[in-house]
Design a protein around this motif. Sequence first.
Motif, PDB file in Angstrom:
ATOM      1  N   PHE A 260       0.806  -1.218   0.000  1.00 55.73           N
ATOM      2  CA  PHE A 260       0.000   0.000   0.000  1.00 55.73           C
ATOM      3  C   PHE A 260       0.843   1.273   0.000  1.00 55.73           C
ATOM      4  O   PHE A 260       0.296   2.378  -0.074  1.00 55.73           O
ATOM      5  CB  PHE A 260      -0.952   0.003   1.209  1.00 55.73           C
ATOM      6  N   LYS A 261       2.188   1.096   0.140  1.00 58.57           N
ATOM      7  CA  LYS A 261       3.146   2.216   0.055  1.00 58.57           C
ATOM      8  C   LYS A 261       2.869   3.317   1.089  1.00 58.57           C
ATOM      9  O   LYS A 261       3.045   4.501   0.813  1.00 58.57           O
ATOM     10  CB  LYS A 261       3.123   2.824  -1.355  1.00 58.57           C
ATOM     11  N   GLU A 262       2.457   2.914   2.285  1.00 55.44           N
ATOM     12  CA  GLU A 262       2.307   3.897   3.358  1.00 55.44           C
ATOM     13  C   GLU A 262       3.694   4.273   3.887  1.00 55.44           C
ATOM     14  O   GLU A 262       4.619   3.466   3.855  1.00 55.44           O
ATOM     15  CB  GLU A 262       1.443   3.312   4.493  1.00 55.44           C
ATOM     16  N   PRO A 263       3.887   5.529   4.365  1.00 57.00           N
ATOM     17  CA  PRO A 263       5.203   5.977   4.841  1.00 57.00           C
ATOM     18  C   PRO A 263       5.688   5.148   6.027  1.00 57.00           C
ATOM     19  O   PRO A 263       4.918   4.827   6.934  1.00 57.00           O
ATOM     20  CB  PRO A 263       4.950   7.434   5.257  1.00 57.00           C
ATOM     21  N   TYR A 264       6.985   4.829   6.007  1.00 61.80           N
ATOM     22  CA  TYR A 264       7.578   4.016   7.075  1.00 61.80           C
ATOM     23  C   TYR A 264       9.007   4.475   7.293  1.00 61.80           C
ATOM     24  O   TYR A 264       9.849   4.363   6.406  1.00 61.80           O
ATOM     25  CB  TYR A 264       7.543   2.536   6.685  1.00 61.80           C
ATOM     26  N   THR A 265       9.295   5.018   8.474  1.00 60.50           N
ATOM     27  CA  THR A 265      10.587   5.632   8.749  1.00 60.50           C
ATOM     28  C   THR A 265      11.513   4.703   9.521  1.00 60.50           C
ATOM     29  O   THR A 265      11.100   3.654  10.019  1.00 60.50           O
ATOM     30  CB  THR A 265      10.390   6.918   9.577  1.00 60.50           C
ATOM     31  N   THR A 266      12.788   5.126   9.629  1.00 58.97           N
ATOM     32  CA  THR A 266      13.769   4.368  10.402  1.00 58.97           C
ATOM     33  C   THR A 266      13.371   4.298  11.867  1.00 58.97           C
ATOM     34  O   THR A 266      13.570   3.277  12.542  1.00 58.97           O
ATOM     35  CB  THR A 266      15.159   5.024  10.278  1.00 58.97           C
ATOM     36  N   ALA A 267      12.804   5.399  12.375  1.00 56.84           N
ATOM     37  CA  ALA A 267      12.354   5.442  13.768  1.00 56.84           C
ATOM     38  C   ALA A 267      11.263   4.400  14.013  1.00 56.84           C
ATOM     39  O   ALA A 267      11.249   3.732  15.050  1.00 56.84           O
ATOM     40  CB  ALA A 267      11.835   6.837  14.110  1.00 56.84           C
ATOM     41  N   GLN A 268      10.358   4.269  13.056  1.00 52.50           N
ATOM     42  CA  GLN A 268       9.310   3.256  13.174  1.00 52.50           C
ATOM     43  C   GLN A 268       9.905   1.856  13.167  1.00 52.50           C
ATOM     44  O   GLN A 268       9.481   0.976  13.917  1.00 52.50           O
ATOM     45  CB  GLN A 268       8.305   3.403  12.035  1.00 52.50           C
TER      46      GLN A 268
END
Length: 299
Positions: A260-268
């Motif tokens: 779904f290409k939802e944003p996902y960061t290093t912190a997550q």
Amino acid sequence: MKEQKKGIILGLTAYVLWGIIPLYWKLLPTVQSMDILSYRIVWSFLFMGIYILITKRGAAFIQEVKSVIKDKKKLVGIIAAAILISINWFTFIYSVGQGRVTEASLGYYMNPLVNVLLGTIILKEKLNRAGIIACLLALTGVLLLTIQTGVVPYASLIMAFSFSFYGLLKKKIEISSYTGLTLETFVILPIALIYLFFFSEKGFMAYDININLLLMGAGIVTAIPLLLFAEAAKRISYIIVGFIQYINPTIMLLFAVFLFKEPYTTAQFTAFGFIWLGIAVFTYSSYLTFKKEQQILGE
């Protein structure tokens, strides 16, 4: 031990199915969340009715229904379970429909922590040192995710607590899984029908044939994992149920990021790393305990 093994297999199957369900709801982008919830209730009830007839469990079902009517505690428990699972379904469907699958997965990551809490406080299940460490690691991950969003994840909390209390009721109410699920959907059925016939913008089954078929199929994809979960909850401890559940949000998270290409960061990723480490600690501890029990039985 055989029952525990069976319970774990049933639980694993249920949570894998729940993990891939977001793909199904994504096929219904033109249907409002409340409509999906209502159709889910209607078709789940009809599916359970067909299931009972095909498996020739009608007599046993009627007998159990009579026992529920006579037992006020069971009756209240069934009604409470129906309300809780409806709240959980709506929140989940709404989150997926709004493109917030990551937030939905967070709710199910919180769920096992609530399960462990209920298991230790209400059911008096023992949590060993490894279990405590695993819970602390998972809790750290959940808190980091909450801090990163900058807001209180209300949807995630609602999903976590509603399903945890639902699972607790399923474990405590002595009734077959098929009777329990049939009665739960029956309790909410009148509200669902009233909404679909009088308040839904589209009306009852007024979509294209392919959408109508998908809505009918919602009953099947809803009922099967719930039946498996109910059987698993009866066979294994609520704490083990809680940690098996991490399979569901992990699958959902993978879909959210890669499909779904939802944003996902290093912190997550770091936050989820704590959760996965907690799962690994608990799984390894459970494996050692299982091997030790086998050795004792062998002697």
